[in-house]
Design an enzyme around this catalytic site. Structure first.
Site, short mmCIF file in Angstrom:
data_model
loop_
_atom_site.label_atom_id
_atom_site.label_comp_id
_atom_site.label_asym_id
_atom_site.label_seq_id
_atom_site.Cartn_x
_atom_site.Cartn_y
_atom_site.Cartn_z
N THR A 156 -13.05 -1.91 11.03
CA THR A 156 -11.05 -1.43 10.82
C THR A 156 -12.12 -0.08 12.38
OG1 THR A 156 -12.43 0.63 9.66
CG2 THR A 156 -10.65 -0.39 8.68
N GLU A 216 -7.96 -2.77 5.29
CA GLU A 216 -8.83 -2.24 4.05
C GLU A 216 -8.15 -3.06 2.45
OE1 GLU A 216 -8.37 -0.48 6.44
OE2 GLU A 216 -10.08 1.17 6.45
N LYS A 268 3.70 19.22 12.99
CA LYS A 268 4.64 20.28 11.95
C LYS A 268 5.86 21.68 12.49
CE LYS A 268 3.22 20.90 7.48
NZ LYS A 268 2.40 21.15 6.26
N TRP A 285 7.74 18.93 8.69
CA TRP A 285 7.67 18.18 9.21
C TRP A 285 8.62 16.87 10.14
CZ3 TRP A 285 3.90 14.90 5.29
CH2 TRP A 285 2.63 16.19 4.74
P1 AMP Z 1 -5.24 -1.96 10.67
O1 AMP Z 1 -5.87 -1.36 9.80
O2 AMP Z 1 -5.75 -1.24 11.91
O3 AMP Z 1 -4.28 -2.78 10.52
O4 AMP Z 1 -4.39 -0.43 10.61
C1 AMP Z 1 -3.60 -0.05 9.54
C2 AMP Z 1 -2.29 1.13 10.03
O5 AMP Z 1 -1.28 0.57 10.67
C3 AMP Z 1 -1.75 1.35 8.63
O6 AMP Z 1 -2.69 2.18 7.89
C4 AMP Z 1 -0.38 2.56 9.59
O7 AMP Z 1 -0.51 3.56 9.70
C5 AMP Z 1 -0.15 1.32 10.20
N1 AMP Z 1 0.87 0.80 10.48
C6 AMP Z 1 0.95 -0.76 10.14
N2 AMP Z 1 1.78 -1.90 9.39
C7 AMP Z 1 3.25 -0.43 9.87
C8 AMP Z 1 4.82 -0.39 10.18
N3 AMP Z 1 5.02 -1.63 9.81
N4 AMP Z 1 4.76 0.09 10.13
C9 AMP Z 1 3.92 2.28 10.75
N5 AMP Z 1 2.95 2.17 10.30
C10 AMP Z 1 2.27 0.76 10.33
#
Ligand code: AMP
Length: 543
Positions: A185, A330, A439, A444
């Site tokens: 990541t 993850e 905030k 929020w």
């Molecule tokens: P990654 O591990 O790079 O795929 O990123 C994961 C993160 O992307 C998640 O923890 C969210 O913060 C964001 N994310 C993934 N899908 C969505 C979604 N549909 N809406 C908002 N945030 C998302």
């Protein structure tokens, strides 16, 4: 008393055996540097995966060794996925959009023994290869005539390695818990962290993604994964499609190119696709300009970032259902899907408009909860905001070669770093990343909701909201906008547009315009960069 059922390990090799026998004639179509439309079948793909397995075996690798890839979505990348995992090695996919120093860190941390890469990435790798002393060879995934020039003795040509090899190879019997792939990541702080998937987790995730209310992939589908194979295994599509027998269409390096995507959809009869919102913005812009249609496409899965309602509504006009999904590297990645669009008759138009933008309910296999600052579980009432935690058989229990992580502080749960509300019937709304929450006066504000609403304005191409210090309220939202081509909206016009769409006190106090939105390597808006750019910003009334 135990049941009397066969104990067959859940391995990726079983996908190969099934797809070869049952769906062997189904096509895989790819765009590559050396062929604008390569086409062959699953049967040919897995025969070549065995040829490649013979190459890997001759190198004398040990079980569990890492084979890295830096490649677009195409058939050679797919061969490498299957060949390495089914031989008992680990396919380590690397995101080529990372900074070179991050790639060096990742290759060395993973102790990759060989790296397979597309010719596009050779200029990047040539500059850093010497900083990766453990790598024994760099394999360029192309034919001899398309090989880049290099004096290095450790550079090899993929097709040269393949051609002398037999396609006879006996896949070894593997334990289902054995690692099959690795993806780092790209956190905004600290070094990237490795997520190590197992055969078992991958097979179970594959079953789950195929379900009708998840990605709903079947043998009648033609799937165009626009999610890169270097990011969470292209959301599992390279495994789910051969299981289902869906035809696979792989866009190579044309991933974000609207005209190419429209052509692929129309010429290959694509029915289903998956990608992050930015990709869809490119496709829709092209369709708007060209007047082209995409009539075979019936549905798309959108995730990775919040999908604005305006994108969903524009896809409605093309007869395409937009399924919003949420997940993480993850989590293999799928956690939730919004299946409301598949059952529109169950909802009134008003109900549907309201519920379609959330990220849906957890898919079977993923358990969720939200907790407050004291780690107490919060109710599913659609109002309480809390840290979103998950657990399940395809969610990482630890990071690769990392002893402690905050994300695993509560035993048995993984802390996603997202903040969410959950409705009584389990629909999840992601309001923010923990690090991005705003905030205002102790309450929020969901930056994601404000961004989604602002993106609906026709003069806005992209929008982001960050919190900035405010004397009275502690923090207030600042809207940052990239204008649509040729448009020049005023801050007042944009604020007036938001009035009635979001809570009044969520309306940003000011709007700033920038030429280009900073994005992370996985296409998300890079809020840390925006916070740096606007570090000295003061709201007008406070200047
Ligand atoms: P990654 O591990 O790079 O795929 O990123 C994961 C993160 O992307 C998640 O923890 C969210 O913060 C964001 N994310 C993934 N899908 C969505 C979604 N549909 N809406 C908002 N945030 C998302």
């Amino acid at each position: 008393m135990n049941g009397l059922m066969m104990d067959i390990p859940l391995t990726i090799t079983s996908i190969v055996r099934h797809a070869e026998r049952v769906h062997g004639h189904k096509e895989i179509v790819s765009i590559t540097r050396d062929n604008p439309r390569h086409r062959y079948t699953y049967r040919e793909c897995f025969a070549r995966a065995r040829q490649l397995a013979n190459v890997l075996q001759a190198w004398g690798l040990d079980r569990g060794d890492r084979i890295a890839t830096l490649a677009w979505n195409d058939y050679r990348h797919l061969e490498t996925y299957y060949s390495s995992a089914c031989s008992g090695y680990v396919c380590h996919t690397i995101n080529p959009r990372l900074f070179p120093e991050q790639i060096v860190y990742i290759v060395n941390h993973a102790e990759d023994r060989y790296v397979f890469l597309d010719p596009d990435f050779w200029p990047l790798i040539e500059g850093i290869a010497d900083q990766c002393p453990a790598v024994e060879g760099w394999v360029i995934m192309t034919t001899r005539e398309h090989m880049p020039e290099s004096d290095r003795a450790d550079v090899m040509c993929y097709e040269d390695l393949m051609s002398p090899q037999s396609d006879v190879f006996e896949w070894p019997d593997l334990d289902e818990q054995v690692a099959c792939s690795l993806c780092y990541t790209s956190g905004t702080t600290g070094n990237p962290k490795g997520v190590l998937y197992s055969h078992r987790s991958t097979v179970l995730h594959t079953y789950a993604t195929l379900m009708p209310d998840a990605m709903n992939i079947s043998s009648g589908d033609v799937m165009l994964p626009i999610v890169p194979m270097f990011h969470v295994n292209a959301w599992g599509n390279p495994y789910a499609c051969p299981v289902a027998g869906a035809k696979l269409v792989m866009p190579g390096n044309k991933m974000g190119d609207g005209p190419t995507l429209a052509t692929l959809i129309n010429e290959e009869g694509v029915t289903l696709s998956a990608g992050v919102p930015t990709v869809w913005l490119n496709l829709l812009a092209h369709l708007r300009e060209s007047g082209e249609r995409i009539d075979t496409l019936t549905r798309i899965v959108v995730g990775g970032s919040a999908c604005p309602l305006s994108v969903m509504e524009e896809f409605d006009t093309y007869g395409v259902d937009t399924r919003h999904a949420w997940g993480m590297t993850e989590m293999s990645p799928l956690g939730t899907t919004n299946h409301a669009g598949g059952h529109r008759a169950l909802y009134s138009p008003e109900q549907f408009a309201e519920m379609r933008t959330n990220v849906g309910t957890p898919i079977w296999g993923v358990e969720i909860k939200i907790t407050d600052d004291d780690n107490q579980e919060l109710p599913w009432d659609g109002k309480a905001f809390g840290a979103l935690k998950v657990r399940g058989p395809w969610i990482c229990s630890d990071y690769f070669k990392l002893d402690v992580s905050d994300a695993h502080a509560e035993p048995g749960w993984f802390e996603t770093g997202d903040v969410a509300t959950v409705s009584p019937d389990g629909f999840v709304s992601i309001t923010d990343r923990t690090k991005d929450v705003i905030k205002s006066g102790g309450e929020w504000i969901s930056s994601i909701e404000v961004e989604n609403a602002a993106t609906g304005h026709p003069k806005v191409s992209e929008a982001a909201v960050i919190g900035r210090i405010h004397e009275k309220w502690g923090e207030r939202p600042l809207l940052i906008v990239v204008r649509a081509p040729g448009e020049d909206p005023s801050p007042e016009e944009l604020k007036a547009y938001l009035d009635g769409k979001i809570a009044k006190w969520w309306i940003p106090d000011d709007v700033q315009f920038i030429d280009e939105m900073p994005h992370t390597a996985t296409g998300k808006i890079q809020k840390t960069a925006l916070r740096e750019t606007f570090a000295d910003y003061c709201f007008p009334a406070q200047q």
